[in-house]
Design an enzyme around this catalytic site. Structure first.
Site, mmCIF file in Angstrom:
data_model
loop_
_atom_site.group_PDB
_atom_site.id
_atom_site.type_symbol
_atom_site.label_atom_id
_atom_site.label_comp_id
_atom_site.label_asym_id
_atom_site.label_seq_id
_atom_site.Cartn_x
_atom_site.Cartn_y
_atom_site.Cartn_z
ATOM 1 C CG HIS A 42 -11.464 -11.324 -47.875
ATOM 2 N ND1 HIS A 42 -12.256 -10.187 -47.998
ATOM 3 C CD2 HIS A 42 -11.214 -11.753 -49.148
ATOM 4 C CE1 HIS A 42 -12.455 -9.951 -49.295
ATOM 5 N NE2 HIS A 42 -11.848 -10.872 -50.005
ATOM 6 C CG ASP B 163 -6.899 -17.428 -51.137
ATOM 7 O OD1 ASP B 163 -6.915 -17.018 -52.325
ATOM 8 O OD2 ASP B 163 -6.641 -16.681 -50.164
ATOM 9 C CB CYS C 129 -11.819 -16.221 -52.234
ATOM 10 S SG CYS C 129 -10.025 -16.334 -52.279
HETATM 11 N N1 NVA Z 1 -5.478 -14.375 -49.827
HETATM 12 C C1 NVA Z 1 -5.652 -13.567 -50.998
HETATM 13 C C2 NVA Z 1 -7.100 -13.289 -51.231
HETATM 14 C C3 NVA Z 1 -7.396 -12.484 -52.453
HETATM 15 C C4 NVA Z 1 -8.876 -12.227 -52.625
HETATM 16 C C5 NVA Z 1 -4.858 -12.275 -50.865
HETATM 17 O O1 NVA Z 1 -4.866 -11.683 -49.782
HETATM 18 O O2 NVA Z 1 -4.225 -11.882 -51.833
HETATM 19 N N1 CP Z 2 -12.141 -12.583 -53.747
HETATM 20 C C1 CP Z 2 -11.779 -11.290 -53.796
HETATM 21 O O1 CP Z 2 -11.734 -10.565 -52.805
HETATM 22 O O2 CP Z 2 -11.497 -10.862 -55.054
HETATM 23 P P1 CP Z 2 -10.874 -9.444 -55.446
HETATM 24 O O3 CP Z 2 -9.471 -9.401 -54.954
HETATM 25 O O4 CP Z 2 -10.961 -9.402 -56.950
HETATM 26 O O5 CP Z 2 -11.710 -8.364 -54.807
#
Ligand code: NVA
Ligand code: CP
Length: 307
Positions: free
Chosen positions: A130, A224, A264
């Site tokens: 990310h 997270d 995040c």
């Molecule tokens: N680790 C999480 C981040 C969401 C912004 C996911 O991938 O769902």
């Molecule tokens: N942190 C983040 O990526 O949030 P969203 O999934 O809402 O885009």
């Protein structure tokens, strides 16, 4: 940032330390209103196979504020969900769009998009990484402490996409980074090795299972969700395994007294972070969410050659 024009951002490892520093400086100046890059006539496509609030809206507002437009390519109403190959979709979209942000599962799919697209492809989250999130996180750390070099950030929880990009981003920015996870949820060893190679001897890159040791002296605590998108079935089983890695008042008290807390978002209150810490005086999560927009504005302007 002429060197970034036309490039892809699939992982922070695609950037040099100097490029990360320049992007963050640009984001800092954009946030301060000191510069106003223009992207009139440019169209950003969003191809999101997973849900999103922050990434979707911050990218949309970022391009709009610079005079460009956004196009939402909902996979459910385009031909991609009916099996049109990525290679074909990427070449066709390149004839219409100027830049494409993709949120998907497999990093390999992103790579295929990038291989076949003639326009910049941005990773807006994959199972592996990310990078846009980590840019905003580093901007938040920089504006809090006035510098990045020498700051220590501890990430607690799942060794996931967010942890991977933090490892690389911190290594590139000279931020000491410690990742504390349960034994079976460590970050990808290839990414850890990549981060250690970037960091060299001057910057710490540590992976551990000891949450308490990892927060000693840290100026940033970060967490997270314990189960990411696509792992919903595992969520209940993970709760007891991850409990020792929860950011709560006791753990925060063991960090540096001036430590800030990042997440995040979206957050699961009283799972990976307590309500009290998330809403408490050391939390910077709302500034961090805002910084997604400033960091991505800097990124878009650079990839489009507007700065
Ligand atoms: N680790 C999480 C981040 C969401 C912004 C996911 O991938 O769902
Ligand atoms: N942190 C983040 O990526 O949030 P969203 O999934 O809402 O885009």
């Amino acid at each position: 940032m002429a060197g970034l024009k036309g490039r892809d951002l699939l992982s922070l490892a695609d950037l040099s330390a100097g490029e990360v520093a320049e992007l963050l400086e640009l984001a800092f100046q954009l946030k301060a209103g000191a510069i106003h890059p223009r992207c009139e006539g440019k169209v950003l496509g969003l191809l999101f196979y997973k849900n999103s609030t922050r990434t979707r809206v911050s990218f949309s507002v970022a391009i709009a504020q610079m005079g460009g437009q956004v196009l939402d390519l909902n996979p459910n109403v385009t031909q991609v969900s009916r099996g049109e190959p990525i290679a074909d979709t990427a070449r066709v979209l390149s004839r219409y769009l100027d830049v494409l942000a993709i949120r998907t599962f497999a990093q390999a799919d992103l790579q295929t998009f990038a291989d076949y697209a003639d326009i910049p492809v941005i990773n807006a989250l994959s199972d592996l990484a990310h990078p846009c999130q980590a840019l905003a996180d580093l901007l938040t750390v920089r504006e809090t402490f006035g510098q990045l070099s020498g700051v220590t950030l501890t990430y607690l929880g799942d060794g996931n996409n967010v942890a991977h990009s933090l490892l690389l981003g911190c290594a590139l920015a000279g931020v000491n980074v410690r990742v504390a996870t349960p034994p079976d949820y460590r970050p990808d060893p290839t990414i850890v090795a990549q981060a250690q190679a970037i960091a060299g001897d001057a910057t710490e890159v540590t992976v551990t299972t000891d949450a308490v040791a990892a927060v000693q002296g840290a100026q940033v605590l970060y967490t997270d969700v314990w189960a990411s998108m696509g792992q919903e079935d595992e969520a209940a089983n993970r709760v007891p395994i991850f409990q020792p890695y929860q950011i709560n008042e006791d753990l925060l008290a063991k960090a540096d007294s001036k430590a800030i807390v990042l997440h995040c978002l979206p957050a699961h209150r009283d799972e990976e972070i307590t309500e009290g810490v998330l809403e408490g005086p050391q939390s910077r999560v709302w500034d961090q969410a805002e910084n997604r927009m400033h960091a991505q504005k800097a990124l878009l302007a650079s990839l489009l050659g507007a700065v």
